[in-house]
Design an enzyme around this catalytic site. Structure first.
Site, mmCIF file in Angstrom:
data_model
loop_
_atom_site.group_PDB
_atom_site.id
_atom_site.type_symbol
_atom_site.label_atom_id
_atom_site.label_comp_id
_atom_site.label_asym_id
_atom_site.label_seq_id
_atom_site.Cartn_x
_atom_site.Cartn_y
_atom_site.Cartn_z
ATOM 1 C CE1 TYR A 321 -55.663 18.734 36.802
ATOM 2 C CE2 TYR A 321 -53.915 17.856 38.163
ATOM 3 C CZ TYR A 321 -55.001 18.688 38.001
ATOM 4 O OH TYR A 321 -55.423 19.464 39.050
ATOM 5 C CE LYS A 495 -85.713 4.947 32.651
ATOM 6 N NZ LYS A 495 -85.472 5.771 33.821
HETATM 7 C C1 LIG Z 1 -54.151 26.811 32.208
HETATM 8 C C2 LIG Z 1 -53.286 25.608 31.898
HETATM 9 C C3 LIG Z 1 -51.933 25.623 32.202
HETATM 10 C C4 LIG Z 1 -51.142 24.517 31.917
HETATM 11 N N1 LIG Z 1 -49.800 24.568 32.145
HETATM 12 C C5 LIG Z 1 -49.021 23.515 31.818
HETATM 13 C C6 LIG Z 1 -47.615 23.567 31.992
HETATM 14 O O1 LIG Z 1 -47.087 24.583 32.431
HETATM 15 N N2 LIG Z 1 -46.891 22.480 31.660
HETATM 16 C C7 LIG Z 1 -47.448 21.340 31.163
HETATM 17 O O2 LIG Z 1 -46.735 20.376 30.899
HETATM 18 N N3 LIG Z 1 -48.788 21.261 30.980
HETATM 19 C C8 LIG Z 1 -49.582 22.313 31.292
HETATM 20 N N4 LIG Z 1 -50.923 22.260 31.112
HETATM 21 C C9 LIG Z 1 -51.514 20.988 30.689
HETATM 22 C C10 LIG Z 1 -51.419 20.774 29.198
HETATM 23 O O3 LIG Z 1 -51.791 21.953 28.535
HETATM 24 C C11 LIG Z 1 -52.321 19.625 28.772
HETATM 25 O O4 LIG Z 1 -52.076 18.483 29.562
HETATM 26 C C12 LIG Z 1 -52.055 19.267 27.310
HETATM 27 O O5 LIG Z 1 -52.155 20.414 26.515
HETATM 28 C C13 LIG Z 1 -53.022 18.229 26.822
HETATM 29 O O6 LIG Z 1 -52.824 18.087 25.442
HETATM 30 P P1 LIG Z 1 -53.843 17.248 24.556
HETATM 31 O O7 LIG Z 1 -53.333 17.261 23.173
HETATM 32 O O8 LIG Z 1 -54.104 15.944 25.212
HETATM 33 O O9 LIG Z 1 -55.234 18.060 24.687
HETATM 34 P P2 LIG Z 1 -55.635 19.432 24.027
HETATM 35 O O10 LIG Z 1 -54.475 20.314 23.844
HETATM 36 O O11 LIG Z 1 -56.777 19.974 24.810
HETATM 37 O O12 LIG Z 1 -56.126 19.011 22.586
HETATM 38 C C14 LIG Z 1 -57.252 18.202 22.405
HETATM 39 C C15 LIG Z 1 -57.760 18.463 21.005
HETATM 40 O O13 LIG Z 1 -58.745 17.466 20.704
HETATM 41 C C16 LIG Z 1 -59.793 18.092 20.000
HETATM 42 N N5 LIG Z 1 -61.023 17.298 20.189
HETATM 43 C C17 LIG Z 1 -61.707 17.107 21.330
HETATM 44 N N6 LIG Z 1 -62.785 16.329 21.100
HETATM 45 C C18 LIG Z 1 -62.766 16.025 19.779
HETATM 46 C C19 LIG Z 1 -63.613 15.261 18.940
HETATM 47 N N7 LIG Z 1 -64.684 14.638 19.419
HETATM 48 N N8 LIG Z 1 -63.304 15.165 17.638
HETATM 49 C C20 LIG Z 1 -62.194 15.785 17.127
HETATM 50 N N9 LIG Z 1 -61.358 16.514 17.890
HETATM 51 C C21 LIG Z 1 -61.633 16.632 19.199
HETATM 52 C C22 LIG Z 1 -59.912 19.452 20.656
HETATM 53 O O14 LIG Z 1 -60.608 20.365 19.819
HETATM 54 C C23 LIG Z 1 -58.454 19.806 20.854
HETATM 55 O O15 LIG Z 1 -57.953 20.481 19.724
HETATM 56 C C24 LIG Z 1 -51.726 23.360 31.357
HETATM 57 C C25 LIG Z 1 -53.078 23.366 31.026
HETATM 58 C C26 LIG Z 1 -53.854 24.478 31.286
HETATM 59 C C27 LIG Z 1 -55.323 24.469 30.900
#
Ligand SMILES: Cc1cc2nc3c(=O)[nH]c(=O)nc-3n(C[C@H](O)[C@H](O)[C@H](O)COP(=O)(O)OP(=O)(O)OC[C@H]3O[C@@H](n4cnc5c(N)ncnc54)[C@H](O)[C@@H]3O)c2cc1C
Length: 654
Positions: A321, A495
């Site tokens: 998140y 389904k």
């Molecule tokens: C606007 C915004 C501001 C934020 N500010 C902060 C902050 O200030 N501090 C903080 O700690 N957090 C912040 N966050 C939260 C943080 O960015 C996310 O919690 C974190 O980046 C999640 O990282 P992740 O690697 O799990 O997901 P992501 O960075 O979204 O990476 C997921 C990756 O999985 C890939 N993927 C998805 N499905 C598939 C599939 N089926 N096959 C292969 N690859 C796939 C996607 O292409 C993507 O590259 C913010 C988020 C947003 C949107």
């Protein structure tokens, strides 16, 4: 290239951090990722803010604190390794207050600061700022620089990383993932990690949904006198202002539940700019460099999902998140330890199982005494309709047998308890569940999957809401995972509903056939919902569908059986069970369908929306039994003229 020990699906900050940690432990890792640019990790603001976020005391706060403490060492190791600056800046966070009301409610803050103190901590604040809080331990990092450094470190370490690759599903056997189905073919490893952020529920039935956030990048104008006038992050009620040392200023972020809707909007941008200028007026003249958006991976309780997954060799690291940048170092450490067989007890608080705990609803009760009098007296006290039929007359679908020929749905019930009691009263053994709606906890579907006793009821996941074949195939795969997650390891039923039109809810025959063909190839028992078209039914049977499900009349219309002649042709020619689905409004219509020779019925609205759904459930169950018996008994032919019931011979003539 040797086969990896661990494949990580997802190359955002979480996937990359885990990859590096595992590699440093001596594990052979490979990363598959769809789209780097779309990752939330690029969109974030990079605040490391467990205190400013005012997380309540508990496991989440502890997890965030542990990660914050690890940041300096984790970053300096990475920076030393790569010789790159990640913009880590332990600058503290100021949380200014603009109104008396806000200040009053925040007086208990650990670090309250007065009006004069806050203006001395940061010059240039609006005169409307009347105090606030200071969180000296919170920090920030340039998340884009950090993600790039992690990517470079992963590549430098020789870890195989393939981008532009979509993982389409997990292939499972006996509780283990045996391979990944991907856009470039099958991939195998001993262990798999799901780190796909906001997209996680496309692969597994975990309640992770996207929460959109819009962002703006400003730059301190040249000739301003200083590269960066802001000394700390400013964390307001409606906006945060994050200064980077190189002169950029990041404004964020909206919080929008709009699914994966792309783009910046005037409303979103206006909200951020107005709120930011209200705190720090000099921003009004700073040039806008860039606007962007991203999708936070959110969960219903806003905690991440970490640790063991639904298969022995599948680990989950998703749902971070608002705090995924902060939580990267601790997530990497905990997940690597877990895979090595040394799980940290803190993981218990973040298990996916918390969303699948047994229902807290009261146990199902017997059919209530409020049934209509004549019905209550004419039925055996507790037997369900299914027990009224011969034990050899079973319904067999894809090798699985059922005594009841009535399938029910889960939509539109006034409460989960009413739903459960009506299932029990109807004797139904197959219940269809809309995968999408359960996944997203759509209204009326909250806690639904957990409310049903899946030891007794066979789940029929359906693809409701899918408009084309590709979407239906994806949701069907997800439905299979959902059934497994809820304990039905051998359930491959789906389904198939492909419905592009919202007004009449009529199925698309061409995409239904296309999706059916693919799903049969993938080992599904496909139960396609179709118009009563005998030729289509035959084609579906030929491609290997387990049943055909012609509609009686449009879904939820209660119009009854409008196309009996076509249904009869389908029944005459089918060698798979024919299930009449949709349109049935009353038990007489249910019985009529069975008298035509249908093998089973699927009824939802007529039961759920009845004045007494429990009584109607029972009535429909009885109608299915009566119709079946009548069909087997053989109906008399229809004649044009009367035919006396009493014999005409041997009458006394006067
Ligand atoms: C606007 C915004 C501001 C934020 N500010 C902060 C902050 O200030 N501090 C903080 O700690 N957090 C912040 N966050 C939260 C943080 O960015 C996310 O919690 C974190 O980046 C999640 O990282 P992740 O690697 O799990 O997901 P992501 O960075 O979204 O990476 C997921 C990756 O999985 C890939 N993927 C998805 N499905 C598939 C599939 N089926 N096959 C292969 N690859 C796939 C996607 O292409 C993507 O590259 C913010 C988020 C947003 C949107």
């Amino acid at each position: 290239m040797q086969q990896a020990d661990v494949i990580i699906v997802g190359g955002g900050i979480i996937g990359l951090a885990i990859a590096l940690e595992l590699h440093q432990q001596g594990t052979r890792v490979s990363v598959l990722s769809k789209d780097f640019a779309a990752a939330a990790s690029h969109a974030a603001a990079g605040m490391l803010a467990p205190n400013a976020e005012r997380l309540p005391a508990g496991p989440m706060f502890d997890l965030c604190q542990r990660s914050l403490e690890q940041y300096p060492t984790w970053i300096s190791k990475l920076e030393d390794l790569m010789g790159k600056d990640t913009g880590y800046w332990p600058c503290g966070i100021l949380s200014p207050c603009l109104e008396d009301g806000q200040l009053a409610t925040r007086q208990n803050s650990t670090f309250p600061v007065s009006a004069s103190a806050i203006h001395s901590y940061q010059s240039g604040l609006s005169q409307d700022v009347i105090g606030g809080d200071f969180y000296p331990e919170d920090a920030q990092v340039d998340n884009r620089a950090l993600t790039q450094a992690l990517l470079a470190a992963v590549q430098d370490a020789g870890i195989e990383i393939q981008t532009g690759v979509t993982v389409e599903g997990f292939v499972r056997q006996q509780g283990k993932v045996i391979s990944l189905r991907t856009s470039i073919g099958e991939k195998q490893a001993d262990h798999y990690v799901l780190a796909t952020g906001a997209w996680s529920s496309e692969l597994l039935p975990v309640p992770v949904t996207p929460t959109k956030g819009q962002m703006i990048g400003l730059r301190v104008p040249s000739g301003y006198g200083q590269t960066q006038p802001l000394r700390r992050v400013l964390f307001g009620e409606e906006v945060y202002i994050v200064p980077r040392r190189d002169g950029r200023i990041i404004l964020g972020a909206t919080v929008e539940n709009v699914g994966f809707t792309p783009h910046n909007t005037p409303a979103g941008i206006a909200q951020l700019l107005n709120a930011a200028i209200a705190i720090y007026p000099p921003l009004a003249s700073f040039p806008i460099e860039e606007c962007w958006w991203g999708f936070r991976p959110s969960t219903p309780d806003e905690l991440p999902i970490l640790g063991a997954g639904p298969c022995q060799n599948l680990t989950l690291a998703t749902g971070h998140y608002r705090n995924g940048i902060l939580l990267a170092p601790i997530t990497a450490k905990l997940i690597a330890q877990h895979i090595e067989g040394h799980p940290d007890p803190i993981l218990n608080a973040f298990s996916y199982k918390r969303f699948h705990s047994p229902s807290t609803l009261p146990a199902p009760t017997q059919v209530p005494d409020s049934l209509p009098m004549q019905l209550a007296t004419s039925r055996p006290a507790v037997t369900s309709p299914a027990t009224d039929v011969s034990s050899t007359d079973v319904l067999t679908i894809a090798g699985k047998t059922f005594r009841s020929r009535l399938m029910t749905g889960t939509g539109k019930f006034s409460s989960l308890d009413t739903m459960r009691r009506s299932f029990e009263a109807s004797g139904s053994e197959i219940v269809t569940v809309a995968v999408r709606r359960v996944q997203t906890n759509a209204p009326g579907h909250e806690g639904l999957a957990e409310a049903i006793d899946w030891q007794k009821i066979w789940m029929l996941p359906n693809t409701a809401g899918c408009k084309d074949a590709d979407e239906a195939i994806r949701v069907a795969r997800l439905g299979r995972e959902m059934a497994k997650l809820l304990g039905q390891e051998d359930n491959n039923f789906v389904k198939l509903e492909v419905i592009p039109d919202a007004k009449y809810l009529l199925p698309d025959p061409i995409d239904t056939l296309k999706a059916a063909e693919q799903l049969v190839k993938e080992g599904f028992a496909v139960l396609p919902y179709v118009n009563a078209d005998p030729l289509l039914a035959k084609r579906l049977e030929e491609v290997g569908c387990a049943t055909v499900m012609p509609l009686g009349s449009p879904i939820g219309s209660g119009q009854g059986i409008k196309n009996a002649a076509n249904i009869q042709i389908i029944i005459e020619n089918a060698t798979v069970p024919v299930v009449v689905d949709a349109g049935i409004g009353s038990p007489s219509e249910a019985a009529y369908s069975m008298e035509l020779g249908a093998d089973a019925l699927l009824i939802n609205s007529a039961i759920a929306l009845a004045k007494d759904p429990v009584a109607m459930g029972r009535a429909m169950g009885m109608a299915a039994v009566a119709g079946r018996l009548a069909y087997q008994a053989g109906r008399i032919p229809v004649k044009t003229y009367a035919s006396a019931s009493s014999p005409t011979t041997g009458t006394i003539s006067t």
